[in-house]
Design a protein around this motif. Structure first.
Motif, PDB file in Angstrom:
ATOM      1  N   TYR A   1      59.704  -0.663  20.460  1.00 32.73           N
ATOM      2  CA  TYR A   1      60.385  -1.714  19.707  1.00 32.73           C
ATOM      3  C   TYR A   1      59.446  -2.790  19.183  1.00 32.73           C
ATOM      4  N   ILE A   2      58.451  -3.188  19.969  1.00 30.12           N
ATOM      5  CA  ILE A   2      57.561  -4.260  19.531  1.00 30.12           C
ATOM      6  C   ILE A   2      56.138  -3.763  19.286  1.00 30.12           C
ATOM      7  N   GLY A   3      55.914  -2.477  19.494  1.00 33.89           N
ATOM      8  CA  GLY A   3      54.602  -1.910  19.217  1.00 33.89           C
ATOM      9  C   GLY A   3      53.670  -1.945  20.408  1.00 33.89           C
ATOM     10  N   GLU A   4      52.714  -1.040  20.398  1.00 40.35           N
ATOM     11  CA  GLU A   4      51.774  -0.920  21.525  1.00 40.35           C
ATOM     12  C   GLU A   4      50.916  -2.164  21.686  1.00 40.35           C
ATOM     13  N   GLU A   5      50.548  -2.811  20.568  1.00 40.02           N
ATOM     14  CA  GLU A   5      49.660  -3.964  20.613  1.00 40.02           C
ATOM     15  C   GLU A   5      50.226  -5.084  21.475  1.00 40.02           C
ATOM     16  N   LYS A   6      51.517  -5.389  21.291  1.00 40.55           N
ATOM     17  CA  LYS A   6      52.151  -6.449  22.092  1.00 40.55           C
ATOM     18  C   LYS A   6      52.647  -5.920  23.433  1.00 40.55           C
ATOM     19  N   ALA A   7      53.139  -4.688  23.459  1.00 44.47           N
ATOM     20  CA  ALA A   7      53.724  -4.134  24.686  1.00 44.47           C
ATOM     21  C   ALA A   7      52.704  -4.042  25.814  1.00 44.47           C
ATOM     22  N   ARG A   8      51.434  -3.884  25.479  1.00 44.85           N
ATOM     23  CA  ARG A   8      50.420  -3.725  26.528  1.00 44.85           C
ATOM     24  C   ARG A   8      50.231  -4.988  27.360  1.00 44.85           C
ATOM     25  N   TYR A   9      50.749  -6.110  26.871  1.00 43.78           N
ATOM     26  CA  TYR A   9      50.607  -7.360  27.617  1.00 43.78           C
ATOM     27  C   TYR A   9      51.670  -7.522  28.697  1.00 43.78           C
ATOM     28  N   LEU A  10      52.739  -6.737  28.638  1.00 43.39           N
ATOM     29  CA  LEU A  10      53.826  -6.897  29.601  1.00 43.39           C
ATOM     30  C   LEU A  10      53.505  -6.220  30.928  1.00 43.39           C
ATOM     31  N   LYS A  11      53.700  -6.968  32.003  1.00 39.30           N
ATOM     32  CA  LYS A  11      53.515  -6.425  33.341  1.00 39.30           C
ATOM     33  C   LYS A  11      54.856  -5.927  33.892  1.00 39.30           C
ATOM     34  N   TYR A  12      55.883  -6.776  33.774  1.00 37.04           N
ATOM     35  CA  TYR A  12      57.233  -6.419  34.209  1.00 37.04           C
ATOM     36  C   TYR A  12      58.234  -6.936  33.189  1.00 37.04           C
ATOM     37  N   GLY A  13      59.323  -6.184  33.046  1.00 32.17           N
ATOM     38  CA  GLY A  13      60.425  -6.649  32.217  1.00 32.17           C
ATOM     39  C   GLY A  13      61.413  -7.458  33.039  1.00 32.17           C
ATOM     40  N   ALA A  14      62.488  -7.849  32.393  1.00 32.24           N
ATOM     41  CA  ALA A  14      63.493  -8.686  33.045  1.00 32.24           C
ATOM     42  C   ALA A  14      64.441  -7.845  33.892  1.00 32.24           C
ATOM     43  N   SER A  15      64.847  -8.386  35.022  1.00 32.70           N
ATOM     44  CA  SER A  15      65.797  -7.713  35.900  1.00 32.70           C
ATOM     45  C   SER A  15      67.223  -7.947  35.382  1.00 32.70           C
ATOM     46  N   PRO A  16      68.212  -7.275  35.980  1.00 25.48           N
ATOM     47  CA  PRO A  16      69.612  -7.546  35.587  1.00 25.48           C
ATOM     48  C   PRO A  16      70.018  -9.004  35.768  1.00 25.48           C
ATOM     49  N   ARG A  17      69.286  -9.764  36.593  1.00 29.19           N
ATOM     50  CA  ARG A  17      69.604 -11.186  36.717  1.00 29.19           C
ATOM     51  C   ARG A  17      69.435 -11.906  35.381  1.00 29.19           C
TER      52      ARG A  17
END
Length: 333
Positions: free
Chosen positions: A252-268
């Protein structure tokens, strides 16, 4: 099931708006500017969720939290967090009573309606974890006995940036329990001029407290009305879609930006969007949530839940940039 819950009546909406106006006026009588901060605190109050405030020292985080508590006729406690603070200093302890030959429970300061945890990230991880049960289950366990916390129960925590000496990073599990995270910014020159004028007039004297203007019953009414604000299926799908992209970002946001994410958001995070958007709609006098409410809350809800890696820190990438990219990739209903 939730779709069938009766929404607030016009009379309930009118009363809620009047109470909100009263609280806002009382708050503004002590606080200068910081409109975004006021909105965040009111959202937390209406949504019955905890708030984390971050900024450098001197930007009135503590004053803002105590002022909100002063507007309500409720029990308020302030806990100054330090490296030597113990979990029992927060939750309470059992003390031996020589006169009876038995132990008695002494409840800690967390047993209040409004709890200000000042400089929370100056306390150790063990002490910070003592708040997990209180914030999530709204209870404490002392000597094997469960003690329910009063209603409403709102934690307002302040923290200095983690780059400052003597601070610790909050555990992810605790960060996730905060409904919102607000970054408090410097006042404008005009606001700072007004602060100086109020100091000269005595209006900002530390001993000057805002008089309680609403009751606990008023707050519980606000929370009840906010919980029944209508959220359509389209808005719910929008929330779920945004949370999904934080966990599967690359397509959705591309590999360039996605590589910076360590964890996504939980259901909270999805629950936080649901609760906070209802509160924001009520603050704006509406009995239904619109997509703009979700967009307005994106940084408040996600900045402490979308966790970035060391590479992002090295490249100077902020979580808000990734959040904006995620929102740009999900169609608005």
């Amino acid at each position: 099931m939730s779709e069938t819950v009766a929404g607030p009546t016009p009379e309930e909406m009118a009363r809620a708006v009047e109470v909100i106006r009263t609280v806002s006026h009382a708050y503004s009588s002590k606080m200068v500017g910081q409109e975004r901060l006021r909105t965040s605190l009111l959202i937390g109050l209406l949504a019955n969720g905890h708030i984390l405030l971050e900024s450098v020292p001197g930007l009135a985080k503590t004053t803002a939290a105590s002022t909100l508590a002063d507007t309500v006729d409720a029990l308020f406690k302030r806990i100054q967090c330090t490296p030597d603070l113990l979990p029992s200093d927060i939750t309470g302890n059992q003390i031996y009573d020589a006169s009876t030959g038995s132990f008695r429970t002494v409840l800690g300061p967390v047993h209040a309606n409004f709890v200000l945890l000042d400089e929370i990230n100056r306390s150790s991880a063990k002490t910070q974890s003592a708040m997990l049960e209180a914030m999530q289950e709204r209870q404490t366990t002392i000597g094997g006995e469960v003690h329910r916390l009063p209603k409403p129960f709102l934690v307002i925590a302040t923290q200095n940036p983690i780059e400052q000496e003597g601070t610790y990073e909050l555990p992810e599990a605790q960060m996730d329990r905060f409904l919102l995270k607000e970054i408090v910014e410097y006042p404008s020159p005009q606001e700072e001029f007004e602060i100086l004028a109020r100091i000269d007039s005595g209006a900002l004297d530390p001993e000057h407290h805002v008089h309680s203007t609403v009751s606990l019953a008023d707050v519980l009414h606000l929370q009840d009305v906010a919980s029944r604000i209508h959220v359509s299926a389209a808005i719910r799908n929008y929330i779920v879609g945004l949370a999904y992209v934080t966990r599967n970002p690359e397509p959705y946001i591309g590999e360039e930006k996605a590589r910076y994410l360590k964890y996504g958001a939980s259901p909270r995070a999805s629950i936080a969007f649901l609760q906070a958007s209802r509160a924001l709609a009520l603050l704006n006098g509406r009995n239904h949530v619109i997509p703009e409410d979700i967009r307005a809350l994106r940084h408040l809800v996600l900045r402490h839940r979308v966790l970035l890696n060391f590479e992002a820190e090295a490249d100077g990438i902020r979580s808000e940039e990734i959040i904006d990219a995620i929102f740009a990739s999900v169609p608005t209903p």
